[in-house]
Design an enzyme around this catalytic site. Structure first.
Site, PDB file in Angstrom:
ATOM      1  N   CYS B  95       0.623  -1.141   0.043  1.00  0.00           N
ATOM      2  CA  CYS B  95       0.502   0.330   0.093  1.00  0.00           C
ATOM      3  C   CYS B  95       1.145   1.453   0.354  1.00  0.00           C
ATOM      4  O   CYS B  95       1.712   1.082  -0.921  1.00  0.00           O
ATOM      5  CB  CYS B  95      -1.347  -0.220   1.155  1.00  0.00           C
ATOM      6  SG  CYS B  95      -2.525   1.069   0.820  1.00  0.00           S
ATOM      7  N   ARG B 129     -11.997   5.969  -3.145  1.00  0.00           N
ATOM      8  CA  ARG B 129     -11.240   5.644  -3.033  1.00  0.00           C
ATOM      9  C   ARG B 129     -11.330   3.186  -3.650  1.00  0.00           C
ATOM     10  O   ARG B 129     -12.286   3.444  -4.261  1.00  0.00           O
ATOM     11  CB  ARG B 129     -11.010   4.910  -1.833  1.00  0.00           C
ATOM     12  CG  ARG B 129      -9.805   5.390  -0.326  1.00  0.00           C
ATOM     13  CD  ARG B 129     -10.342   5.526   0.783  1.00  0.00           C
ATOM     14  NE  ARG B 129      -9.836   4.850   1.382  1.00  0.00           N
ATOM     15  CZ  ARG B 129      -7.783   5.381   1.750  1.00  0.00           C
ATOM     16  NH1 ARG B 129      -8.170   6.878   1.561  1.00  0.00           N
ATOM     17  NH2 ARG B 129      -7.035   4.838   1.741  1.00  0.00           N
ATOM     18  N   HIS B 195      -3.743  -6.229   1.447  1.00  0.00           N
ATOM     19  CA  HIS B 195      -3.543  -6.132   2.886  1.00  0.00           C
ATOM     20  C   HIS B 195      -4.384  -7.375   3.160  1.00  0.00           C
ATOM     21  O   HIS B 195      -4.829  -7.923   2.273  1.00  0.00           O
ATOM     22  CB  HIS B 195      -3.105  -5.030   3.199  1.00  0.00           C
ATOM     23  CG  HIS B 195      -4.697  -4.379   3.451  1.00  0.00           C
ATOM     24  ND1 HIS B 195      -5.051  -3.624   2.992  1.00  0.00           N
ATOM     25  CD2 HIS B 195      -5.889  -4.516   4.023  1.00  0.00           C
ATOM     26  CE1 HIS B 195      -6.485  -2.305   3.001  1.00  0.00           C
ATOM     27  NE2 HIS B 195      -6.829  -4.023   4.355  1.00  0.00           N
TER      28      HIS B 195
END
Ligand SMILES: [Zn+2]
Lengths: 478, 244
Positions: B95, B129, B195
């Site tokens: 990330c 996002r 993740h």
């Protein structure tokens, strides 16, 4: 929770008088209730499309004003505690229901007991408000008390980042009238730092007992930096997550000295805790029947807010005493003759507190851990890796995992050090509960730690398929 | 001779969002179960590792404030990190860490944060996002392998011409929601948005990185004892079924 349900404002636009709008909304609320939906947010949503300031219009008519509560952790429990204290005073309280803490939920609450002429039946408003929804609600309400408790990392997939939320809170504080009293947690650096927005009329509360926490910073800690200069904070004591006694070595910024304090904190495991409440009005011994230091915080926050409303120590203490575990986040009951304890876990900090509390109880434990990843739980379940499950691992006699992400939880336990032979993943909740009860020995307690939607589903399963010593029904979640 | 995996965790105090600690836990346990020792050292602002003492570098993501703090400091560490990667050390960046190792990051307000330039890629902040479960297919282990994870990023990362993504997106957004690529691979350095965390349930991938790191220290031909991964595999299969 009602999601994505489309109601256009078209119908209401042609109805000018507010009284009529109110009537319409109440009818809709009743209808949706009959249809088997939970009507909590719906009427508010409908009216909001017609009258965006409905919350303000009605809530300003409460004789005793409005109390707003926001936090990542504990807002429901704290609101319930405040309600219990207000009831002790004989006040009629208008409250929004858990899960209905967005603008529409608050609107529904103010409309619930409003008369046709727009007069509220309640004397005081008590609204728990979602962290991100705070600015939208606060400016309308002109609250008498604004209680801000803590900011933790919670469901990042919903909001983005803590800084963003902190910015929203500061905006909310700027929108308040001069008379509002802000009650802030001195032990949360980010929250305490908000006092700079409006330093007047601020009351701080905090734990004044350096020995109360574990002392060690937990992995799930978030705000470890000075809100003034950004330097790393130094902690003399850590209580829950990043809450503690701190100061900045770089700019001199320090934890404000709390006006309302919890001293001499004695945690008694699942049985609850005791502490001495110290305030300018005096001091008093408090007992709360909820486990863990986080509930001491909740009680302290409730006490501080009520004292800001002018309540005396005795009323606060009696109100908190009335507040039983039955209303909170822990429930004890007997299922199929076995003792069961239900403890909601919704984020790493809360989970860590549950772990800490469980470890106070003697002996090895049988656990049921239902992990869901629905929207209300947070779609991203990676947070379970931030829980200090390693602390719990040696005390696990057997663990059954369940829910939509049963395997992920099972894996987490394995990597925490629980032997795989002690872990079973059973995705179906009902079968999982059956299995967990089977693994629980006579005289032992089964500890059930579900996420939010898993808790709801589990209660249904228990209600339908298991014999219990009392009715679970709508005890908590309604 | 005691075999040890030597991990340098960069900015563990600042870049620790999304529970990436799980990746470190997975590495530690999988070594422990095989009798492999683990050296795990953390390096934060102003602390320079002895780069050649480590075989596995780990860098994850943080919140804006933390990433800004790290950005300047990482410039100082760039040369050492690059040298380690050129020598074949493993680097896993996730990330924000992945973004900081690219050439630059352009924020929504137009401000540009210079990266380390280890990866020939750049990131531009997007309006929405990219959030959700992700499934990608990678061939980094030598045969096609599906990895499951969770992504949550506003940045859209674009690889330079000729650069190799970690995998192709099967479900989810990936680097930029457009070209179907996810992450980047350069030598044994990996950047990814996955993740969840990534390593515990994607064990074939984890062991591949573990093997590469040990070979960096002990030479080619490292064989890892097999482990009972039935639980991990069930978790991976469950996550693969979730899709985007
Ligand atoms: Zn400072």
């Amino acid at each position: 929770m009602i999601k994505n349900m489309e109601f256009t404002g078209k119908i209401q636009e042609s109805i000018p008088a507010m009284a009529v709008k109110v009537a319409v909304s109440r009818l809709i609320g009743a209808a949706s209730g009959r249809a088997g939906h939970s009507g909590t947010s719906l009427p508010g949503k409908v009216v909001l499309t017609a009258d965006k300031r409905i919350i303000g219009r009605i809530s300003r008519k409460y004789r005793e004003g409005t109390v707003i509560v926001s936090a990542t952790n504990g807002k429901t429990t704290t609101s319930a505690m405040i309600a219990s204290i207000l009831k002790k005073k004989g006040l009629k309280v208008s409250r929004n229901r858990e899960g209905a803490n967005l603008k529409a939920g608050v609107a529904s609450a103010v409309l619930a007991d409003v008369s046709m002429t727009g007069r509220p039946g309640s004397e005081i408003g008590l609204f728990e408000v979602d962290e991100a929804a705070l600015p939208g609600v606060a400016w309308q309400c002109s609250p008498r008390i604004m209680l801000l408790m803590n900011l933790f990392r919670d469901q990042l997939d919903r909001y983005g980042e803590l800084e963003h939320i902190a910015g929203l809170w500061r905006a909310a504080l700027r929108s308040l009238p001069e008379e509002t009293i802000t009650v802030l947690n001195a032990d949360d650096p980010m929250v305490a730092g908000m006092a700079s927005v409006r330093p007047e009329r601020t009351i701080f509360y905090g734990i004044e007992d350096a020995g109360a926490g574990g002392g060690k910073m937990q992995h799930a800690s978030d705000s470890k930096y000075c809100s003034e200069c950004g330097a790393a904070l130094r902690y003399e004591a850590v209580f829950v997550g990043h809450l503690g006694m701190y100061h900045c070595g770089s700019c001199g910024n320090a934890r404000p000295s709390p006006t309302v304090q919890a001293r001499d904190v004695r945690l008694g495991g699942m049985a609850g805790s005791r502490f001495t409440l110290v305030a300018p009005e005096g001091r008093m011994e408090m007992e709360i029947k909820l486990p863990g230091l986080y509930n001491v915080y909740n009680a302290l926050a409730a006490a501080a807010a009520c004292m800001a409303l002018g309540m005396d120590l005795r009323t606060v203490s009696e109100g908190l005493a009335d507040f039983s575990a039955a209303f909170g986040r822990v429930e004890k009951l007997s299922i199929e003759g076995k003792a069961v304890m239900l403890l909601l876990v919704k984020n790493p900090v809360g989970f860590n507190e549950v772990v800490r509390t469980l470890m106070i109880e003697p002996g090895r434990k049988t656990l049921l851990l239902p992990l869901n990843d629905r929207t209300a739980d947070g779609r991203d379940i990676s947070w379970i890796w931030d829980v200090d499950m390693e602390v719990l691992a040696p005390a696990v006699a057997a663990a059954v995992t369940s829910g939509t992400r049963a395997w992920e939880m099972a894996m987490r336990l394995k990597y925490a050090g629980v032997g795989p032979e002690r872990i079973e993943a059973v995705t179906d909740l009902r079968s999982a509960l059956e299995r967990a009860l089977e693994l629980t020995g006579t005289g032992e307690t089964l500890y059930v730690l579900p996420t939010y939607t898993a808790m709801l589903a589990l209660r249904q399963e228990i209600h339908r398929h298991f014999s219990t010593d009392r009715e679970l029904g709508d005890l908590v979640w309604k | 001779m005691e075999v040890k995996l030597r991990i340098a965790h960069l900015y563990p105090d600042l870049l620790n969002i999304y529970a990436d600690r799980g990746n470190i836990i997975a590495l530690r346990r999988r070594c422990q179960w095989r009798g492999i020792g683990v050296v795990l050292d953390g390096f934060t602002l102003g602390e320079e590792p002895a780069w050649m003492d480590y075989d596995f570098f780990y860098l994850s993501g943080g919140q804006d404030r933390e990433q800004n703090l790290v950005c300047g400091d990482l410039q100082q560490k760039g040369a050492g990190l690059e040298e380690a990667v050129e020598s074949g050390a493993v680097l896993l960046s996730i990330c924000g860490g992945y973004q900081l190792l690219g050439e630059y990051y352009r924020a929504a307000d137009g401000g540009t944060m210079e990266g380390v330039g280890l990866f020939q890629a750049h990131t531009i902040a997007g309006r929405d996002r990219c959030i959700g479960n992700v499934v990608i297919e990678t061939t980094v282990t030598g045969s096609p392998l599906k990895l499951a994870g969770f992504e949550n990023h506003a940045g859209r990362t674009w690889l330079d011409e000729g650069q190799e993504p970690l995998g192709r997106v099967i479900n989810g957004h990936g680097n930029n929601d457009q070209d179907g690529g996810e992450g980047i691979v350069y030598r044994n350095a990996i950047g990814t948005y996955l993740h969840g965390p990534l390593l515990p349930k994607n064990t074939a991938f984890t062991d591949h990185l573990l093997r590469l790191a040990l070979e960096h220290r002990y030479g080619e031909g490292v064989e890892l004892a097999p482990l009972d991964d039935s639980l991990e595999e069930a978790a991976r299969q469950a996550a693969l079924r979730l899709g985007g």
